[in-house]
Write a protein that holds these residues in place. Structure first.
Motif, short mmCIF file in Angstrom:
data_model
loop_
_atom_site.label_atom_id
_atom_site.label_comp_id
_atom_site.label_asym_id
_atom_site.label_seq_id
_atom_site.Cartn_x
_atom_site.Cartn_y
_atom_site.Cartn_z
N CYS A 79 0.83 -1.21 0.00
CA CYS A 79 0.00 0.00 0.00
C CYS A 79 0.86 1.26 0.00
CB CYS A 79 -0.94 0.00 1.20
SG CYS A 79 -2.33 -1.14 1.05
N ARG A 80 1.92 1.25 0.81
CA ARG A 80 2.84 2.40 0.84
C ARG A 80 3.47 2.61 -0.53
NH1 ARG A 80 7.61 3.81 0.48
NH2 ARG A 80 8.32 1.67 0.14
N GLN A 81 3.85 1.52 -1.16
CA GLN A 81 4.49 1.58 -2.47
C GLN A 81 3.54 2.07 -3.55
OE1 GLN A 81 6.35 -2.17 -3.39
NE2 GLN A 81 6.87 -1.59 -5.48
N LEU A 82 2.29 1.67 -3.45
CA LEU A 82 1.31 2.01 -4.49
C LEU A 82 0.65 3.36 -4.28
CD1 LEU A 82 -0.56 -1.38 -5.08
CD2 LEU A 82 1.34 -0.41 -6.40
N GLU A 83 0.61 3.84 -3.05
CA GLU A 83 -0.19 5.04 -2.75
C GLU A 83 0.07 6.21 -3.70
OE1 GLU A 83 -1.81 7.57 1.04
OE2 GLU A 83 0.18 6.69 1.19
N PRO A 84 1.32 6.54 -4.03
CA PRO A 84 1.52 7.69 -4.93
C PRO A 84 0.96 7.48 -6.33
CG PRO A 84 3.56 7.10 -3.79
CD PRO A 84 2.60 5.99 -3.57
N HIS A 85 0.65 6.23 -6.67
CA HIS A 85 0.20 5.91 -8.03
C HIS A 85 -1.30 5.65 -8.13
CE1 HIS A 85 4.49 5.44 -8.99
NE2 HIS A 85 4.57 4.78 -7.86
N ILE A 86 -1.98 5.60 -6.98
CA ILE A 86 -3.42 5.33 -6.99
C ILE A 86 -4.18 6.58 -7.40
CG2 ILE A 86 -5.41 4.67 -5.59
CD1 ILE A 86 -3.54 2.37 -6.00
N THR A 87 -5.11 6.42 -8.34
CA THR A 87 -5.94 7.53 -8.79
C THR A 87 -7.29 7.48 -8.07
OG1 THR A 87 -7.04 6.35 -10.60
CG2 THR A 87 -4.85 7.29 -11.05
N PRO A 88 -8.05 8.59 -8.08
CA PRO A 88 -9.36 8.59 -7.43
C PRO A 88 -10.33 7.55 -7.99
CG PRO A 88 -8.64 10.82 -7.86
CD PRO A 88 -7.66 9.93 -8.55
N ALA A 89 -10.10 7.11 -9.21
CA ALA A 89 -11.01 6.15 -9.83
C ALA A 89 -10.70 4.70 -9.44
CB ALA A 89 -10.94 6.28 -11.35
N GLN A 90 -9.61 4.47 -8.75
CA GLN A 90 -9.19 3.11 -8.44
C GLN A 90 -9.59 2.69 -7.03
OE1 GLN A 90 -4.97 3.77 -9.55
NE2 GLN A 90 -5.23 2.11 -11.05
N THR A 91 -9.82 1.39 -6.87
CA THR A 91 -10.18 0.78 -5.59
C THR A 91 -9.20 -0.34 -5.31
OG1 THR A 91 -12.53 1.28 -5.90
CG2 THR A 91 -11.98 -0.45 -4.30
N VAL A 92 -8.78 -0.45 -4.04
CA VAL A 92 -7.85 -1.50 -3.63
C VAL A 92 -8.50 -2.33 -2.53
CG1 VAL A 92 -5.54 -2.02 -2.74
CG2 VAL A 92 -5.90 0.00 -4.18
N THR A 93 -8.38 -3.64 -2.62
CA THR A 93 -8.86 -4.53 -1.57
C THR A 93 -7.84 -5.63 -1.35
OG1 THR A 93 -10.76 -5.82 -0.79
CG2 THR A 93 -10.16 -6.06 -3.11
N ASP A 94 -8.02 -6.39 -0.27
CA ASP A 94 -7.13 -7.52 0.00
C ASP A 94 -7.97 -8.74 0.30
OD1 ASP A 94 -8.02 -6.90 2.64
OD2 ASP A 94 -6.19 -7.74 3.47
N VAL A 95 -7.29 -9.87 0.54
CA VAL A 95 -8.00 -11.12 0.81
C VAL A 95 -7.45 -11.80 2.07
CG1 VAL A 95 -8.59 -11.48 -1.60
CG2 VAL A 95 -6.45 -12.43 -0.72
N GLY A 96 -6.78 -11.03 2.92
CA GLY A 96 -6.06 -11.61 4.06
C GLY A 96 -6.96 -12.10 5.17
N SER A 97 -6.43 -13.06 5.95
CA SER A 97 -7.17 -13.70 7.03
C SER A 97 -7.06 -12.93 8.35
CB SER A 97 -6.62 -15.13 7.23
OG SER A 97 -7.29 -15.80 8.26
N VAL A 98 -6.29 -11.84 8.37
CA VAL A 98 -6.14 -11.00 9.56
C VAL A 98 -6.39 -9.56 9.13
CG1 VAL A 98 -4.61 -10.28 11.43
CG2 VAL A 98 -4.39 -12.58 10.47
N LYS A 99 -7.17 -8.81 9.92
CA LYS A 99 -7.55 -7.47 9.49
C LYS A 99 -7.00 -6.37 10.40
CE LYS A 99 -8.79 -7.84 6.34
NZ LYS A 99 -8.26 -8.57 5.14
N GLY A 100 -7.20 -6.45 11.71
CA GLY A 100 -6.79 -5.37 12.60
C GLY A 100 -5.31 -5.04 12.51
N PRO A 101 -4.41 -6.01 12.70
CA PRO A 101 -2.99 -5.72 12.60
C PRO A 101 -2.58 -5.20 11.22
CG PRO A 101 -3.33 -7.79 13.73
CD PRO A 101 -4.66 -7.38 13.19
N VAL A 102 -3.24 -5.65 10.16
CA VAL A 102 -2.94 -5.15 8.82
C VAL A 102 -3.32 -3.68 8.70
CG1 VAL A 102 -3.60 -5.32 6.38
CG2 VAL A 102 -3.05 -7.39 7.67
N LEU A 103 -4.50 -3.32 9.20
CA LEU A 103 -4.91 -1.91 9.16
C LEU A 103 -3.97 -1.04 9.98
CD1 LEU A 103 -8.79 -2.28 9.39
CD2 LEU A 103 -7.46 -1.51 7.42
#
Length: 288
Positions: A79-103
């Motif tokens: 996410c840190r690597q991609l953030e400068p390249h994300i446009t307002p039209a794009q959406t990012v999601t994940d499929v991980g089994s752990v959520k709180g520590p990832v956030l």
């Protein structure tokens, strides 16, 4: 409606998403990146992706929806690597089994949890890993859980919901804390126990006997011990605050069973078994 998709990580889950969305006619272009060059080549050879990209930034360049199908400990850095390249039209999601520590890790890496990131977790998959085991029907009639942060863009949530609906999944939404407490019990603890049981048996019995005499009980119980140990080490470490109390509770129950058997008390033993059978039988009833 048809979208362009970027897969960052192309294994069993990511590959299955690609196959499923293509079969539904809702992905007209799929771009892929994987840190493992062999996995990336396999995905291209299997027509899971239309283009194999050398970097995550290249993979997302023309994608509307971006799926991070990588281990939990990699998501914040991606996410840190991609953030400068994300446009307002794009959406990012994940499929991980752990959520709180990832956030928490994303907030630390990016300074905030970006509004374009929608945390997700499909309750599907098998003990198999790798794109060679991908299946377009993997998510059909299975639950997918979304755990948006307070600042997640509602429009992004709806787009991710739409994606899972195209894959035939049933959607649930809850907090990250609720998710991690729940899946520490229904997913993470069983994996730890399956791994532990196989290690106990390997110490106590010759491998030839295990191969010769293992039947349904052992094979059913330990199927998930064939899961990817790198992934599950990451998951258990990330969710250790929720998992360790359940392991302690399990140890308490085992100690009670030991004392019951040592004292030759059959009634408490039968009571424990009968209670467990009743609860397990109820799992066969349709979900509410």
């Amino acid at each position: 409606m048809s979208i362009s998709l970027a897969l960052i990580g192309i294994g069993h889950i990511g590959g299955s998403m690609a196959y499923g969305l293509r079969a539904a006619g809702t992905a007209h272009a799929i771009y892929g990146y994987d840190a493992d060059a062999d996995a990336l080549k396999l995905a291209r050879d299997m027509d899971i992706i239309d283009a194999a990209c050398e970097t995550p930034e290249a993979a997302i360049q023309n994608a509307e929806l971006i799926v991070l199908a990588t281990p939990p400990n990699t998501i914040a850095e991606i996410c840190r690597q991609l953030e400068p390249h994300i446009t307002p039209a794009q959406t990012v999601t994940d499929v991980g089994s752990v959520k709180g520590p990832v956030l928490d890790s994303i907030a630390q890496a990016c300074g905030h949890v970006p509004a374009w990131f929608v945390p997700g977790h499909p309750i599907a998959g098998t003990e198999k890993s790798g794109a060679q085991h991908a299946s377009g029907g993997l998510f059909r009639n299975r639950y997918a859980v979304l755990t948006p942060a307070d600042g997640t863009d509602p429009a992004k949530i709806e787009q991710v919901r739409w994606m899972w609906e195209q894959l035939g999944a049933r959607l649930e939404q809850m907090s990250a804390a609720q998710h991690d407490a729940l899946f520490a019990g229904v997913s993470h603890l069983p994996h730890v126990l399956a791994y532990a049981l196989m290690n106990v048996l390997a110490q106590e019995l010759p491998t030839t006997d295990l191969k010769r005499y293992a039947a349904g009980g052992l094979l059913d119980f330990t199927r998930i011990a064939s899961s990817n140990p790198d992934l599950w080490t990451d998951i258990c470490h990330a969710n250790r605050d929720q998992l360790m109390p359940m392991l302690e509770q399990y140890r308490h129950h085992i100690q009670n069973l030991l004392e019951t058997m040592r004292d030759e008390r059959t009634e408490p033993l039968h009571k424990a078994f009968a209670s467990a059978k009743r609860i397990r039988d109820e799992l066969n009833d349709p979900a509410p």
